[in-house]
Write a protein that holds these residues in place. Structure first.
Motif, mmCIF file in Angstrom:
data_model
loop_
_atom_site.group_PDB
_atom_site.id
_atom_site.type_symbol
_atom_site.label_atom_id
_atom_site.label_comp_id
_atom_site.label_asym_id
_atom_site.label_seq_id
_atom_site.Cartn_x
_atom_site.Cartn_y
_atom_site.Cartn_z
ATOM 1 N N GLU A 12 0.626 -1.511 -0.323
ATOM 2 C CA GLU A 12 0.128 -0.049 -0.038
ATOM 3 C C GLU A 12 1.416 1.077 0.277
ATOM 4 O OE1 GLU A 12 -3.616 2.336 0.431
ATOM 5 O OE2 GLU A 12 -3.283 -0.226 -0.245
ATOM 6 N N MET A 13 2.344 1.294 0.846
ATOM 7 C CA MET A 13 2.572 2.540 1.105
ATOM 8 C C MET A 13 4.062 2.764 1.024
ATOM 9 S SD MET A 13 1.282 3.073 5.330
ATOM 10 C CE MET A 13 2.478 1.663 5.699
ATOM 11 N N ALA A 14 4.977 1.402 0.062
ATOM 12 C CA ALA A 14 6.229 2.039 0.431
ATOM 13 C C ALA A 14 6.300 2.167 -1.096
ATOM 14 C CB ALA A 14 6.971 0.101 0.727
ATOM 15 N N ASP A 15 7.665 2.953 -1.295
ATOM 16 C CA ASP A 15 8.505 3.147 -2.322
ATOM 17 C C ASP A 15 9.316 2.082 -2.867
ATOM 18 O OD1 ASP A 15 7.665 6.246 -2.881
ATOM 19 O OD2 ASP A 15 8.427 6.253 -0.673
ATOM 20 N N ARG A 16 9.735 1.439 -2.024
ATOM 21 C CA ARG A 16 10.740 0.874 -1.818
ATOM 22 C C ARG A 16 10.938 -0.343 -1.217
ATOM 23 N NH1 ARG A 16 16.950 1.158 -1.895
ATOM 24 N NH2 ARG A 16 16.870 3.264 -0.881
ATOM 25 N N VAL A 17 11.244 -1.937 -1.273
ATOM 26 C CA VAL A 17 10.762 -2.768 -0.519
ATOM 27 C C VAL A 17 12.441 -3.848 -0.218
ATOM 28 C CG1 VAL A 17 9.618 -5.002 0.001
ATOM 29 C CG2 VAL A 17 8.767 -3.264 -1.429
ATOM 30 N N GLY A 18 12.742 -3.927 0.763
ATOM 31 C CA GLY A 18 14.073 -4.778 1.065
ATOM 32 C C GLY A 18 13.843 -6.535 1.779
ATOM 33 N N VAL A 19 13.996 -6.978 1.237
ATOM 34 C CA VAL A 19 13.868 -8.291 2.441
ATOM 35 C C VAL A 19 14.690 -9.128 2.975
ATOM 36 C CG1 VAL A 19 12.250 -10.871 1.869
ATOM 37 C CG2 VAL A 19 11.826 -9.259 0.507
ATOM 38 N N ILE A 20 14.547 -9.518 4.351
ATOM 39 C CA ILE A 20 15.859 -9.760 4.857
ATOM 40 C C ILE A 20 15.276 -10.993 5.498
ATOM 41 C CG2 ILE A 20 14.982 -8.474 6.603
ATOM 42 C CD1 ILE A 20 17.733 -8.535 7.948
ATOM 43 N N GLY A 45 19.362 -12.947 8.989
ATOM 44 C CA GLY A 45 19.917 -12.774 8.950
ATOM 45 C C GLY A 45 20.974 -11.352 7.598
ATOM 46 N N GLU A 46 20.307 -12.031 6.290
ATOM 47 C CA GLU A 46 21.080 -11.184 5.541
ATOM 48 C C GLU A 46 19.894 -10.133 4.237
ATOM 49 O OE1 GLU A 46 22.901 -14.049 1.265
ATOM 50 O OE2 GLU A 46 22.298 -14.967 2.734
ATOM 51 N N LEU A 47 20.484 -9.624 3.886
ATOM 52 C CA LEU A 47 19.635 -8.724 3.345
ATOM 53 C C LEU A 47 19.082 -9.236 1.936
ATOM 54 C CD1 LEU A 47 17.374 -6.504 3.646
ATOM 55 C CD2 LEU A 47 19.384 -4.441 2.571
ATOM 56 N N ILE A 48 18.564 -10.434 1.044
ATOM 57 C CA ILE A 48 17.952 -11.047 0.293
ATOM 58 C C ILE A 48 17.696 -9.527 -0.590
ATOM 59 C CG2 ILE A 48 17.140 -12.851 -1.544
ATOM 60 C CD1 ILE A 48 15.563 -13.059 1.757
ATOM 61 N N VAL A 49 17.396 -8.782 -1.338
ATOM 62 C CA VAL A 49 17.069 -7.727 -1.928
ATOM 63 C C VAL A 49 16.409 -6.742 -1.579
ATOM 64 C CG1 VAL A 49 14.486 -8.953 -2.761
ATOM 65 C CG2 VAL A 49 15.994 -7.901 -4.640
ATOM 66 N N VAL A 50 16.664 -6.037 -1.847
ATOM 67 C CA VAL A 50 16.764 -4.061 -2.342
ATOM 68 C C VAL A 50 15.724 -3.807 -3.664
ATOM 69 C CG1 VAL A 50 16.550 -2.016 -1.042
ATOM 70 C CG2 VAL A 50 17.726 -3.761 0.090
ATOM 71 N N GLU A 51 14.825 -3.450 -3.401
ATOM 72 C CA GLU A 51 14.779 -2.674 -5.033
ATOM 73 C C GLU A 51 13.125 -2.472 -5.060
ATOM 74 O OE1 GLU A 51 14.500 -2.405 -8.272
ATOM 75 O OE2 GLU A 51 15.475 -4.416 -8.596
ATOM 76 N N GLU A 52 12.921 -1.339 -5.630
ATOM 77 C CA GLU A 52 11.590 0.147 -6.331
ATOM 78 C C GLU A 52 10.391 -1.192 -6.093
ATOM 79 O OE1 GLU A 52 11.445 3.049 -6.245
ATOM 80 O OE2 GLU A 52 13.743 3.258 -6.674
ATOM 81 N N LYS A 53 9.372 -0.545 -5.346
ATOM 82 C CA LYS A 53 8.314 -1.701 -4.933
ATOM 83 C C LYS A 53 7.403 -2.121 -6.655
ATOM 84 C CE LYS A 53 4.212 -0.907 -4.562
ATOM 85 N NZ LYS A 53 3.172 0.551 -3.456
#
Length: 317
Positions: A207-215, A218-226
């Motif tokens: 609903e709200m995010a500009d970008r999304v990170g998935v962790i 303990g590992e940041l798998i992906v950071v991407e524009e939604k």
């Protein structure tokens, strides 16, 4: 989208090589790099124990960092801790307040803790925005869980931070209050506050995010524009409503990996939106060749929740 979000060179938070290993060898965070852009809403998703709260706690100075560096608006969180703390607001998962203090005094005192001069007009405006004004003289123990969470948000905003962390802000609140908080978050972003949101409610990020990170683990798998994430990883589904129901998918259609649904009244075909060919033209031709007729068709895109579950599953594997 807010113009400030598009300025990739204007990062209010920069994390480099951050990791955290606790005594005993447990690695809560693997080496992590992350940039948060000024004026954006960033959603950090992950299952329980993924490292979301650990990451936020280190940035906010609650937990000591292991290795790496963190800067907030150019200030190092270790060397310039006074400056960075004043720039950050945190709404934690746990509701911790003085049960016998009033709402007004709780929020006003929190502002003073950051060395800010008294500003009763600002506190009044803040409480009114959060629908707390009529509760200002109530003691904390008299408030519902949802109202206490609003007070936690007011405390986090009392010193006018530039970067606000919301750690599971709508946990345990009803749908109406959740919607109110979403509206408040949008207003905060419009006023120039950068927001980092951790949540289990995927619809909040969608609903709200500009970008999304998935962790995960303990590992940041992906950071991407939604939108880009959903386009890149999302599959589409073609559903064909059949004229006559089928008991099984004919062998002649095996190459399409079709599924039967709705009691044999629908054929479901999954395809990759990024593929050079979707295979739909060939599928329709093969359906005609086997004599299978359909009354209608529709397509559906994967939701962010489905993509999130897919990423976590792949990470675990």
């Amino acid at each position: 989208m807010n113009a400030a979000v598009q300025r990739a060179d204007d990062d209010i938070l920069v994390v480099r090589g951050l990791d955290k290993v606790y005594p005993g060898g447990f690695q809560a965070l693997k080496p992590t790099d992350l940039e948060i852009r000024r004026g954006e809403i960033f959603a950090l998703l992950g299952p329980n124990g993924a490292g979301k709260t650990t990451l936020i706690s280190i940035i906010c100075g609650i937990v000591n960092l292991g290795a790496g560096s963190i800067t907030v608006d150019g200030h190092d969180v270790v060397r310039d801790w006074r400056a960075t703390r004043s720039l950050i607001g945190l709404v934690p998962q746990e509701l911790k307040t003085d049960a016998f203090e009033t709402v007004w005094n709780t929020v006003r005192f929190s502002r003073g803790l950051f060395g800010k001069a008294p500003d009763d007009a600002y506190i009044e405006r803040l409480l009114k925005e959060l629908s707390l004004w009529d509760k200002r003289d109530n003691k904390m123990l008299m408030l519902s869980g949802g109202m206490k969470r609003r007070v936690m948000i007011a405390k986090a905003l009392s010193h006018e931070p530039q970067l606000l962390f919301l750690d599971e802000p709508t946990a345990g609140v009803d749908v109406e209050l959740r919607r109110d908080m979403w509206a408040m978050v949008r207003r905060l972003r419009e006023s120039g506050v950068t927001i980092v949101l951790t949540t289990h409610y995927i619809e909040e990020a969608e609903e709200m995010a500009d970008r999304v990170g998935v962790i995960n683990r303990g590992e940041l798998i992906v950071v991407e524009e939604k939108a880009a994430l959903m386009h890149k990883l999302g599959r589409k589904q073609l559903r064909l409503q059949l004229h006559d129901p089928l008991d099984a998918v004919p062998g002649a259609l095996a190459a399409h990996h079709l599924e039967l649904a709705a009691g044999g009244n629908e054929l479901v075909y999954n395809y990759d939106t990024q593929g050079e060919r979707t295979g739909i033209t060939t599928l329709l031709a093969d359906l005609a060749a086997t004599g299978i007729r359909f009354r209608d068709l529709s397509t559906r895109q994967d939701t962010l929740e489905q993509i999130f579950l897919q990423l976590v599953k792949e990470s675990a594997a």
